[in-house]
Design an enzyme around this catalytic site. Structure first.
Site, PDB file in Angstrom:
ATOM      1  N   TYR A  33       1.003  -1.310  -0.114  1.00 32.58           N
ATOM      2  CA  TYR A  33      -0.561   0.232   0.005  1.00 32.58           C
ATOM      3  C   TYR A  33       0.315   1.162  -0.070  1.00 32.58           C
ATOM      4  O   TYR A  33       2.086   1.642   0.427  1.00 32.58           O
ATOM      5  CB  TYR A  33      -0.900   0.227   0.586  1.00 32.58           C
ATOM      6  CG  TYR A  33      -0.400   0.141   2.530  1.00 32.58           C
ATOM      7  CD1 TYR A  33       0.808  -0.269   3.568  1.00 32.58           C
ATOM      8  CD2 TYR A  33      -0.447   1.642   3.173  1.00 32.58           C
ATOM      9  CE1 TYR A  33       1.054  -0.542   3.999  1.00 32.58           C
ATOM     10  CE2 TYR A  33       0.261   1.926   4.219  1.00 32.58           C
ATOM     11  CZ  TYR A  33       0.166   0.780   5.173  1.00 32.58           C
ATOM     12  OH  TYR A  33       1.739   1.259   6.708  1.00 32.58           O
ATOM     13  N   ARG A 100      -7.231 -20.571  -2.957  1.00 29.19           N
ATOM     14  CA  ARG A 100      -6.303 -20.527  -0.993  1.00 29.19           C
ATOM     15  C   ARG A 100      -5.014 -21.374  -1.609  1.00 29.19           C
ATOM     16  O   ARG A 100      -5.402 -22.555  -0.645  1.00 29.19           O
ATOM     17  CB  ARG A 100      -6.898 -20.726   0.585  1.00 29.19           C
ATOM     18  CG  ARG A 100      -6.072 -20.119   1.403  1.00 29.19           C
ATOM     19  CD  ARG A 100      -6.225 -20.385   2.760  1.00 29.19           C
ATOM     20  NE  ARG A 100      -5.542 -20.374   4.115  1.00 29.19           N
ATOM     21  CZ  ARG A 100      -4.450 -20.997   4.266  1.00 29.19           C
ATOM     22  NH1 ARG A 100      -5.094 -22.045   4.153  1.00 29.19           N
ATOM     23  NH2 ARG A 100      -3.810 -20.648   4.647  1.00 29.19           N
ATOM     24  N   LYS A 148       6.516  -2.317   2.018  1.00 31.37           N
ATOM     25  CA  LYS A 148       5.529  -1.104   1.973  1.00 31.37           C
ATOM     26  C   LYS A 148       3.685  -2.552   2.441  1.00 31.37           C
ATOM     27  O   LYS A 148       3.177  -2.207   1.825  1.00 31.37           O
ATOM     28  CB  LYS A 148       5.370   0.444   2.014  1.00 31.37           C
ATOM     29  CG  LYS A 148       3.943   0.653   2.875  1.00 31.37           C
ATOM     30  CD  LYS A 148       4.231   2.252   2.620  1.00 31.37           C
ATOM     31  CE  LYS A 148       2.867   3.105   3.090  1.00 31.37           C
ATOM     32  NZ  LYS A 148       3.270   3.219   4.620  1.00 31.37           N
ATOM     33  N   GLU A 180      11.585   2.615  14.738  1.00 33.52           N
ATOM     34  CA  GLU A 180      10.951   3.490  13.586  1.00 33.52           C
ATOM     35  C   GLU A 180       9.296   3.345  14.640  1.00 33.52           C
ATOM     36  O   GLU A 180       9.466   2.742  15.831  1.00 33.52           O
ATOM     37  CB  GLU A 180      10.584   3.970  12.410  1.00 33.52           C
ATOM     38  CG  GLU A 180       9.860   2.444  12.459  1.00 33.52           C
ATOM     39  CD  GLU A 180       9.818   1.661  10.791  1.00 33.52           C
ATOM     40  OE1 GLU A 180       9.812   2.895   9.487  1.00 33.52           O
ATOM     41  OE2 GLU A 180       9.809   0.794  10.310  1.00 33.52           O
ATOM     42  N   LEU A 204      11.061   1.336   7.164  1.00 31.57           N
ATOM     43  CA  LEU A 204      10.097   1.200   5.924  1.00 31.57           C
ATOM     44  C   LEU A 204      11.128   2.806   5.604  1.00 31.57           C
ATOM     45  O   LEU A 204      11.441   3.309   6.324  1.00 31.57           O
ATOM     46  CB  LEU A 204       9.228   1.827   5.975  1.00 31.57           C
ATOM     47  CG  LEU A 204       8.260   1.965   4.744  1.00 31.57           C
ATOM     48  CD1 LEU A 204       7.963   0.571   4.226  1.00 31.57           C
ATOM     49  CD2 LEU A 204       6.947   3.051   5.407  1.00 31.57           C
TER      50      LEU A 204
HETATM   51  N1  PDD Z   1       2.735   4.819   7.085  1.00 33.17           N
HETATM   52  N2  PDD Z   1       7.319   3.555   8.821  1.00 33.17           N
HETATM   53  C1  PDD Z   1       6.191   2.921   9.207  1.00 33.17           C
HETATM   54  C2  PDD Z   1       6.339   2.218  10.007  1.00 33.17           C
HETATM   55  C3  PDD Z   1       4.915   3.623   8.474  1.00 33.17           C
HETATM   56  O1  PDD Z   1       3.804   2.506   8.378  1.00 33.17           O
HETATM   57  C4  PDD Z   1       5.136   4.952   7.373  1.00 33.17           C
HETATM   58  C5  PDD Z   1       3.937   4.925   7.028  1.00 33.17           C
HETATM   59  C6  PDD Z   1       6.669   5.959   7.604  1.00 33.17           C
HETATM   60  C7  PDD Z   1       7.031   7.024   6.953  1.00 33.17           C
HETATM   61  O2  PDD Z   1       6.510   6.955   5.392  1.00 33.17           O
HETATM   62  P1  PDD Z   1       6.296   8.132   4.536  1.00 33.17           P
HETATM   63  O3  PDD Z   1       6.327   8.768   4.962  1.00 33.17           O
HETATM   64  O4  PDD Z   1       6.288   7.379   3.587  1.00 33.17           O
HETATM   65  O5  PDD Z   1       4.406   8.016   4.953  1.00 33.17           O
HETATM   66  C8  PDD Z   1       7.435   4.794   8.301  1.00 33.17           C
HETATM   67  C9  PDD Z   1       1.040   5.639   7.022  1.00 33.17           C
HETATM   68  C10 PDD Z   1       1.351   6.670   7.118  1.00 33.17           C
HETATM   69  C11 PDD Z   1       0.713   4.665   7.273  1.00 33.17           C
HETATM   70  O6  PDD Z   1       0.826   3.033   7.362  1.00 33.17           O
HETATM   71  O7  PDD Z   1      -0.641   5.199   7.297  1.00 33.17           O
END
Ligand code: PDD
Length: 284
Positions: A33, A100, A148, A180, A204
């Protein structure tokens, strides 16, 4: 009538938006996503999000369901149909629906592509002004956090642990160092130096992180990309997080200890301002 939602090529009312119970996103979390922020009806950091989407798909061996110009047109159409001025576009691509089986279905199986909008303020948010109170928790996620994927149960459990004790969010910790935030990248400021974990499979690769680090360099701020410990974070002058949904948001408390004076610090405030100004300028 609710929002217009994109499902496999069509824009449909959200009440009619459906995917198969055999979808591998549902059965195996076999999908990826992106979350793109929208300011003044325009898309922020869109090429970066598309580059990461392509990479995530590639790492899982899912063929891209469409080209970037089509993704852009679809995002713009979704924003227009929902008259979205400020908020987020959520995009999910899964390997599609199949009986599945742990073994992947044939590559030509149509991927599932879903996108929807979520309206809401991003710039004028209480957390941006007041900062977040966070706790630290063990990082219980898998080894490929650079992809992601939609397997978000671990971060969801971590965020719930924070909520249960009346806090806003959690930073995840592995081998004594912060990886993070549950849905954001983590930073501390020690003296005049901004410290954030270096890129690897452990975190990420945030698109907002890339933009904020570029802007910090342009502003001649000192940067160190390296892991930092929880102890370092607690002794830091400032802390903050970045993501598409939070931009740059200060952290004012970690595990009950105030960071600095316990109010948002000047570095986070300045980076937030610079980032928002740049995002408004460069959004498409
Ligand atoms: N999340 N680290 C993790 C684990 C994340 O899920 C996200 C983003 C980030 C920041 O990535 P970016 O700057 O590209 O949004 C770092 C999104 C916003 C979410 O899951 O809603």
């Amino acid at each position: 009538m609710g929002r217009a939602v994109f499902v496999n090529g069509d824009f449909v009312p959200e009440e009619e938006a459906r995917v198969s119970v055999f979808d591998r996103g549902f059965l195996f979390a076999d999908g990826v996503y992106e979350v793109v922020s929208v300011l003044e009806g325009r898309l922020v950091d869109f090429p970066g999000h598309m580059a990461r989407l392509r990479r995530s798909l590639g790492e899982l061996g899912i063929a891209p369901p469409m080209e970037e110009p089509e993704f852009l047109a679809m995002h713009r159409e979704l924003v227009a149909r929902n008259a979205l001025e400020e908020g987020l576009v959520y995009l999910q691509v899964t390997r599609g629906a199949a009986d599945r089986d742990f073994i992947f279905p044939p590559a030509e199986t149509p991927r599932t592509v879903v996108a929807f909008t979520q309206a809401g303020p991003l710039v004028d948010k209480p957390a941006g002004r007041e900062g977040l109170r966070i706790i630290t928790v063990p990082d219980i996620r898998w080894g490929r956090r650079d992809i992601k994927t939609v397997q978000l149960l671990a971060p969801s459990l971590c965020k719930m642990a924070a909520k249960r004790v009346g806090k806003d969010d959690a930073w995840m910790v592995e081998d004594g160092v912060v990886t993070e935030g549950t849905s954001n990248n983590a930073y501390i400021v020690a003296g005049d130096t901004i410290i954030t974990r270096d890129l690897s499979n452990s975190i990420l690769h945030g698109i907002t992180r890339a933009a904020v680090l570029r802007l910090a360099r342009e502003a001649q701020m000192r940067l160190e990309e390296r892991p930092f410990t929880v102890e370092e974070a607690k002794a830091a002058d400032e802390a903050f997080v970045t993501s598409a949904s939070s931009f740059v948001t200060p952290v004012v408390e970690i595990d009950g200890l105030l960071i600095g004076e316990g109010v948002p610090g000047p570095v986070a405030a300045r980076l937030r301002e610079i980032y928002v100004a740049d995002a408004r300028k460069s959004a498409i």
